[in-house]
Design an enzyme around this catalytic site. Structure first.
Site, PDB file in Angstrom:
ATOM      1  CG  ASP A   1      19.413  17.724  16.525  1.00 14.33           C
ATOM      2  OD1 ASP A   1      18.231  17.831  16.891  1.00 14.33           O
ATOM      3  OD2 ASP A   1      20.379  17.964  17.274  1.00 14.33           O
TER       4      ASP A   1
ATOM      5  CG  ASP B   1      16.911  19.617  23.157  1.00 17.02           C
ATOM      6  OD1 ASP B   1      16.602  18.523  22.654  1.00 17.02           O
ATOM      7  OD2 ASP B   1      17.766  20.376  22.651  1.00 17.02           O
TER       8      ASP B   1
END
Length: 438
Positions: free
Chosen positions: A166, A106
């Site tokens: 996202d 991430d």
């Protein structure tokens, strides 16, 4: 997030037949660790994983599956656990010792090491080198949300890269948390989150040429009960990552995620993303989000000379959509002249043989074990609950379940037509008649 949940999901994937269809990675996300030990190595949370991550990995491997883990290229992960920035080699070494096969990496708390492609490249390349130095094959999935255009630098250091912020399970609604609009295109600097399906798709439509076998644009997770979403991600060759709770999966979702003819497009050995050939706005339609409706055509080459077509109706009304061979085969010659002069093509509907509700219900509610499901004209349901293992070979004319259902043909200079519902797709495989054996 604990040992029981992860292993239950893994067993469910096997019992329901997902493993037989090629789904093989069980990827743990954030919140698994308990910090670092005195030597600087990551340690697992003993309450969540009383037997350790290596034990979980071994159990998953015994099922014939592979296991993934999560970290961030920052000082902390997104849930504020220990990140891997500056600890790349130590973390890669410990993951390899545990038997990890996949890393989702991430972008949270990155200490400001972004803003130019070189800054992002250097930060993510450090983990790439560390993983490679372990000698263990580990799929490297970059999740830097499209910041600094990873499609321009990630292809040589990772196996996939997220193209946007996202995704949320919303069709086309604007959200202030997703400030990265398609107008910014490849110059997007602030992708955010809560990005709609159409927002993510329309940004990714600019970058199909960046992906190839072993290196893919990742458009984020699949959501439940959406044929259109699944078809679009399949066509552009995004990795198929299921986000639903496997122990609570419903029959409709099972039948979508287990369509072999559609999965075969995503897993085609050529690994060439379908390209958007055109996009047309519908001036007479305004959707529930206050946006103009639109329609799009995607097409792309498949191994063996076949072609995939996807007609997307992002409007509010059912409509007939058409695509000429010139548009479908645009890359075959100047404005498709090579395709126009070619022989005729058979059309195969990739959703025509979708698993019946009765079959899906029998599999889901029977737990996937010792199921005697009704015949659906789909594929054989085994006592194991899964499908015939038809994905070990390149799709061929003898693999009818990978090809779809023949519904017609189109001749030279002809046009493919389909009635497409709102927010729906028509997805076809074309096969040249002179080589068709079905």
């Amino acid at each position: 997030m604990n040992e029981t949940i992860i292993l239950d999901a893994a067993r469910r994937i096997v019992d329901l037949g997902f493993k037989d269809l090629g789904y093989e990675y069980i990827v743990m996300d954030d919140c698994w660790s308990a910090g670092r030990n005195s030597s600087g190595y990551l340690v697992h949370d003993k309450k969540k994983f009383p037997n350790g991550i290596a034990h979980v990995a071994n159990k998953i491997h015994e099922l014939g599956l592979k296991v993934g883990i999560y970290s961030s290229a920052g000082s902390m992960t997104c849930a504020r656990y220990e990140g891997s920035l500056g600890y790349e080699q130590k973390d890669a070494d410990v993951w390899a010792s545990w038997g990890i096969d996949y890393l989702k990496y991430d972008n949270c708390y990155n200490e400001g090491q972004e803003g130019t492609p070189k800054l992002s490249y250097d930060r993510y390349n450090a983990m790439s080198k560390a993983l490679n130095s372990t000698g263990r094959p580990i799929v490297y999935s970059m999740c830097n949300w499209g910041v600094d255009g990873p499609w321009n630098f990630a292809t040589t250091i990772s196996n996939s890269w997220r193209t946007s912020g996202d995704l949320i399970n919303v069709w086309n609604q604007d959200d202030p948390n997703c400030p990265c609009s398609e107008k910014e295109g490849l110059d997007c600097k602030s992708p955010g989150y809560h990005c709609s399906i159409m927002n993510v798709l329309n940004m990714a439509a600019f970058m199909p040429s960046k992906a190839y076998a072993g290196a893919w644009n990742d458009l984020d997770l699949l959501h439940d009960e959406s044929i259109s979403h699944f078809s679009l991600w399949v066509a552009v060759k995004s990795p198929l990552m299921m986000s639903n709770i496997m122990t609570q999966i419903d029959p409709q979702t099972l039948s979508i995620l287990q369509n072999p003819a559609v999965i075969a497009i995503n897993q085609d050995p050529a690994s060439a993303p379908a390209i958007r050939r055109w996009r047309k706005y519908l001036d007479d339609e305004i959707d529930e989000y206050g946006k103009k409706g639109e329609i799009q055509l995607y097409s792309g080459s498949l191994s063996g000379g076949d072609q995939v077509i996807l007609l997307l109706n992002a409007g509010t009304k059912t409509r007939e959509m058409t695509a000429s061979l010139a548009e479908i085969f645009w890359d075959e010659g100047v404005k498709g002249t090579a395709a126009q002069a070619s022989s005729s093509w058979f059309i195969y509907d990739l959703w025509a043989n979708r698993m019946s509700n009765a079959t899906a219900s029998a599999i889901v509610h029977g737990g996937g074990k010792n199921v005697t499901a009704p015949s659906s004209g789909y594929f054989n349901v085994t006592a194991h609950g899964g499908a015939e293992k038809v994905y070990s070979e390149v799709p061929s004319s003898s693999s009818k379940h990978l090809i779809g259902s023949k519904i017609g043909s189109v001749g030279p200079r002809g046009t493919v037509k389909a009635m497409v519902r709102p927010h729906g797709v028509a997805m076809y495989r074309l096969r040249e008649q002179k080589r068709d054996e079905l």
